[in-house]
Design a protein around this motif. Structure first.
Motif, PDB file in Angstrom:
ATOM      1  N   MET A   1       7.583 -20.376 -23.206  1.00 41.75           N
ATOM      2  CA  MET A   1       7.933 -21.394 -24.172  1.00 41.75           C
ATOM      3  C   MET A   1       7.258 -22.719 -23.816  1.00 41.75           C
ATOM      4  O   MET A   1       7.340 -23.152 -22.674  1.00 41.75           O
ATOM      5  N   GLY A   2       6.656 -23.349 -24.796  1.00 44.14           N
ATOM      6  CA  GLY A   2       5.975 -24.613 -24.545  1.00 44.14           C
ATOM      7  C   GLY A   2       6.964 -25.767 -24.540  1.00 44.14           C
ATOM      8  O   GLY A   2       8.163 -25.579 -24.718  1.00 44.14           O
ATOM      9  N   GLU A   3       6.448 -26.963 -24.349  1.00 45.75           N
ATOM     10  CA  GLU A   3       7.292 -28.163 -24.339  1.00 45.75           C
ATOM     11  C   GLU A   3       8.056 -28.290 -25.651  1.00 45.75           C
ATOM     12  O   GLU A   3       7.499 -28.104 -26.730  1.00 45.75           O
ATOM     13  N   GLY A   4       9.319 -28.609 -25.536  1.00 46.09           N
ATOM     14  CA  GLY A   4      10.114 -28.897 -26.722  1.00 46.09           C
ATOM     15  C   GLY A   4      10.351 -27.698 -27.621  1.00 46.09           C
ATOM     16  O   GLY A   4      10.813 -27.842 -28.732  1.00 46.09           O
ATOM     17  N   GLU A   5      10.017 -26.510 -27.143  1.00 42.90           N
ATOM     18  CA  GLU A   5      10.263 -25.336 -27.989  1.00 42.90           C
ATOM     19  C   GLU A   5      11.444 -24.579 -27.438  1.00 42.90           C
ATOM     20  O   GLU A   5      11.311 -23.757 -26.543  1.00 42.90           O
ATOM     21  N   MET A   6      12.594 -24.874 -27.958  1.00 36.04           N
ATOM     22  CA  MET A   6      13.784 -24.189 -27.487  1.00 36.04           C
ATOM     23  C   MET A   6      14.264 -23.247 -28.569  1.00 36.04           C
ATOM     24  O   MET A   6      14.373 -23.627 -29.721  1.00 36.04           O
ATOM     25  N   GLU A   7      14.557 -22.010 -28.161  1.00 30.79           N
ATOM     26  CA  GLU A   7      15.173 -21.129 -29.146  1.00 30.79           C
ATOM     27  C   GLU A   7      16.607 -21.603 -29.325  1.00 30.79           C
ATOM     28  O   GLU A   7      17.154 -22.305 -28.469  1.00 30.79           O
ATOM     29  N   PRO A   8      17.229 -21.255 -30.434  1.00 31.43           N
ATOM     30  CA  PRO A   8      18.616 -21.705 -30.657  1.00 31.43           C
ATOM     31  C   PRO A   8      19.518 -21.186 -29.531  1.00 31.43           C
ATOM     32  O   PRO A   8      19.298 -20.094 -29.022  1.00 31.43           O
ATOM     33  N   ASN A   9      20.543 -21.960 -29.187  1.00 32.30           N
ATOM     34  CA  ASN A   9      21.330 -21.571 -28.021  1.00 32.30           C
ATOM     35  C   ASN A   9      22.166 -20.311 -28.224  1.00 32.30           C
ATOM     36  O   ASN A   9      22.606 -19.708 -27.263  1.00 32.30           O
ATOM     37  N   TRP A  10      22.358 -19.890 -29.454  1.00 32.37           N
ATOM     38  CA  TRP A  10      23.121 -18.649 -29.679  1.00 32.37           C
ATOM     39  C   TRP A  10      22.271 -17.404 -29.484  1.00 32.37           C
ATOM     40  O   TRP A  10      22.792 -16.304 -29.350  1.00 32.37           O
ATOM     41  N   TYR A  11      20.940 -17.572 -29.461  1.00 30.98           N
ATOM     42  CA  TYR A  11      20.069 -16.399 -29.553  1.00 30.98           C
ATOM     43  C   TYR A  11      20.177 -15.448 -28.363  1.00 30.98           C
ATOM     44  O   TYR A  11      20.207 -14.237 -28.522  1.00 30.98           O
ATOM     45  N   SER A  12      20.257 -15.999 -27.173  1.00 38.04           N
ATOM     46  CA  SER A  12      20.269 -15.154 -25.984  1.00 38.04           C
ATOM     47  C   SER A  12      21.459 -14.177 -25.979  1.00 38.04           C
ATOM     48  O   SER A  12      21.305 -12.973 -25.741  1.00 38.04           O
ATOM     49  N   ALA A  13      22.644 -14.678 -26.270  1.00 40.47           N
ATOM     50  CA  ALA A  13      23.837 -13.820 -26.315  1.00 40.47           C
ATOM     51  C   ALA A  13      23.754 -12.850 -27.490  1.00 40.47           C
ATOM     52  O   ALA A  13      24.131 -11.677 -27.385  1.00 40.47           O
ATOM     53  N   TRP A  14      23.244 -13.332 -28.617  1.00 38.60           N
ATOM     54  CA  TRP A  14      23.091 -12.506 -29.821  1.00 38.60           C
ATOM     55  C   TRP A  14      22.145 -11.349 -29.528  1.00 38.60           C
ATOM     56  O   TRP A  14      22.376 -10.213 -29.920  1.00 38.60           O
ATOM     57  N   ARG A  15      21.071 -11.641 -28.786  1.00 45.25           N
ATOM     58  CA  ARG A  15      20.073 -10.636 -28.429  1.00 45.25           C
ATOM     59  C   ARG A  15      20.688  -9.606 -27.475  1.00 45.25           C
ATOM     60  O   ARG A  15      20.455  -8.409 -27.618  1.00 45.25           O
ATOM     61  N   ASP A  16      21.493 -10.081 -26.505  1.00 42.79           N
ATOM     62  CA  ASP A  16      22.183  -9.152 -25.602  1.00 42.79           C
ATOM     63  C   ASP A  16      23.104  -8.218 -26.380  1.00 42.79           C
ATOM     64  O   ASP A  16      23.179  -7.024 -26.097  1.00 42.79           O
ATOM     65  N   GLU A  17      23.817  -8.769 -27.354  1.00 46.43           N
ATOM     66  CA  GLU A  17      24.682  -7.936 -28.199  1.00 46.43           C
ATOM     67  C   GLU A  17      23.866  -6.911 -28.964  1.00 46.43           C
ATOM     68  O   GLU A  17      24.290  -5.771 -29.125  1.00 46.43           O
ATOM     69  N   ALA A  18      22.711  -7.334 -29.449  1.00 42.39           N
ATOM     70  CA  ALA A  18      21.845  -6.414 -30.196  1.00 42.39           C
ATOM     71  C   ALA A  18      21.453  -5.226 -29.312  1.00 42.39           C
ATOM     72  O   ALA A  18      21.414  -4.083 -29.768  1.00 42.39           O
ATOM     73  N   ILE A  19      21.180  -5.497 -28.044  1.00 41.40           N
ATOM     74  CA  ILE A  19      20.785  -4.446 -27.112  1.00 41.40           C
ATOM     75  C   ILE A  19      21.942  -3.476 -26.891  1.00 41.40           C
ATOM     76  O   ILE A  19      21.767  -2.252 -26.924  1.00 41.40           O
ATOM     77  N   GLU A  20      23.154  -4.018 -26.711  1.00 47.94           N
ATOM     78  CA  GLU A  20      24.329  -3.153 -26.553  1.00 47.94           C
ATOM     79  C   GLU A  20      24.563  -2.314 -27.804  1.00 47.94           C
ATOM     80  O   GLU A  20      24.882  -1.135 -27.720  1.00 47.94           O
ATOM     81  N   GLN A  21      24.420  -2.939 -28.962  1.00 46.23           N
ATOM     82  CA  GLN A  21      24.617  -2.213 -30.221  1.00 46.23           C
ATOM     83  C   GLN A  21      23.628  -1.057 -30.329  1.00 46.23           C
ATOM     84  O   GLN A  21      24.001   0.048 -30.727  1.00 46.23           O
ATOM     85  N   LEU A  22      22.369  -1.329 -29.968  1.00 44.26           N
ATOM     86  CA  LEU A  22      21.358  -0.268 -30.060  1.00 44.26           C
ATOM     87  C   LEU A  22      21.694   0.866 -29.097  1.00 44.26           C
ATOM     88  O   LEU A  22      21.559   2.034 -29.453  1.00 44.26           O
ATOM     89  N   GLU A  23      22.145   0.533 -27.907  1.00 42.15           N
ATOM     90  CA  GLU A  23      22.494   1.591 -26.957  1.00 42.15           C
ATOM     91  C   GLU A  23      23.576   2.491 -27.519  1.00 42.15           C
ATOM     92  O   GLU A  23      23.493   3.711 -27.403  1.00 42.15           O
ATOM     93  N   SER A  24      24.597   1.903 -28.142  1.00 42.56           N
ATOM     94  CA  SER A  24      25.643   2.771 -28.667  1.00 42.56           C
ATOM     95  C   SER A  24      25.183   3.521 -29.917  1.00 42.56           C
ATOM     96  O   SER A  24      25.532   4.678 -30.111  1.00 42.56           O
TER      97      SER A  24
END
Length: 161
Positions: A1-24
């Motif tokens: 990620m470059g300077e000043g480029e922050m992904e939204p703060n919800w994304y990381s947890a949302w992405r982790d949930e997506a991974i769990e959902q795919l596993e099930s």
């Protein structure tokens, strides 16, 4: 990620949930349709056909997520791959739009570099994000040889016949 480029703060947890959902989702497909156990698969007209001893057993409607490349150590989104059939890229384009709308860089750049040297994991993670955005049934990875793989998102799964 470059300077000043922050992904939204919800994304990381949302992405982790997506991974769990795919596993099930995938373990359900495994139990119900034995995805991953058939001796061969073929891509025909936007479907993956899984077969055993020459007989098609399971038919899945698919969209393409992307591919990993061991030599380049990166992921290429299907929407950025000019060699792929347009009809199989609709969902990947939805992922890109979702990324643009929410300012999530890894969904909007054609290549995602594997920082942790876990290319296989990166492929599954980004595919999981696509499965969640597009509300798919699961995903499948096919080896491409030469240390690469193609990741499919499963939109429908049915027994043949």
């Amino acid at each position: 990620m470059g300077e000043g480029e922050m992904e939204p703060n919800w994304y990381s947890a949302w992405r982790d949930e997506a991974i769990e959902q795919l596993e099930s989702k995938n373990s359900r497909l495994e139990k119900e349709f034995r995805i991953g156990h058939w001796s061969r698969y073929d891509l025909k007209n936007g479907s993956l056909l899984f077969s055993q001893d020459g007989a098609t057993k399971v038919i899945t409607g698919i969209q393409l997520a992307g591919s990993t490349n061991a030599k380049a150590q990166n992921w290429l989104w299907a929407w950025a791959n000019l060699n792929l059939p347009d009809s199989l890229l609709r969902d990947a384009r939805l992922v890109r739009s979702f990324g643009e709308k929410n300012n999530i860089r890894e969904l909007t750049q054609p290549y995602v570099i594997d920082a942790e040297n876990e290319l296989e994991v990166l492929g599954w993670e980004l595919t999981a994000v696509m499965v969640r955005i597009c509300d798919a049934l699961g995903a499948y990875r096919s080896p491409q040889g030469e240390g690469g793989a193609l990741f499919y998102v499963l939109k429908s799964v049915n027994w043949a016949g």
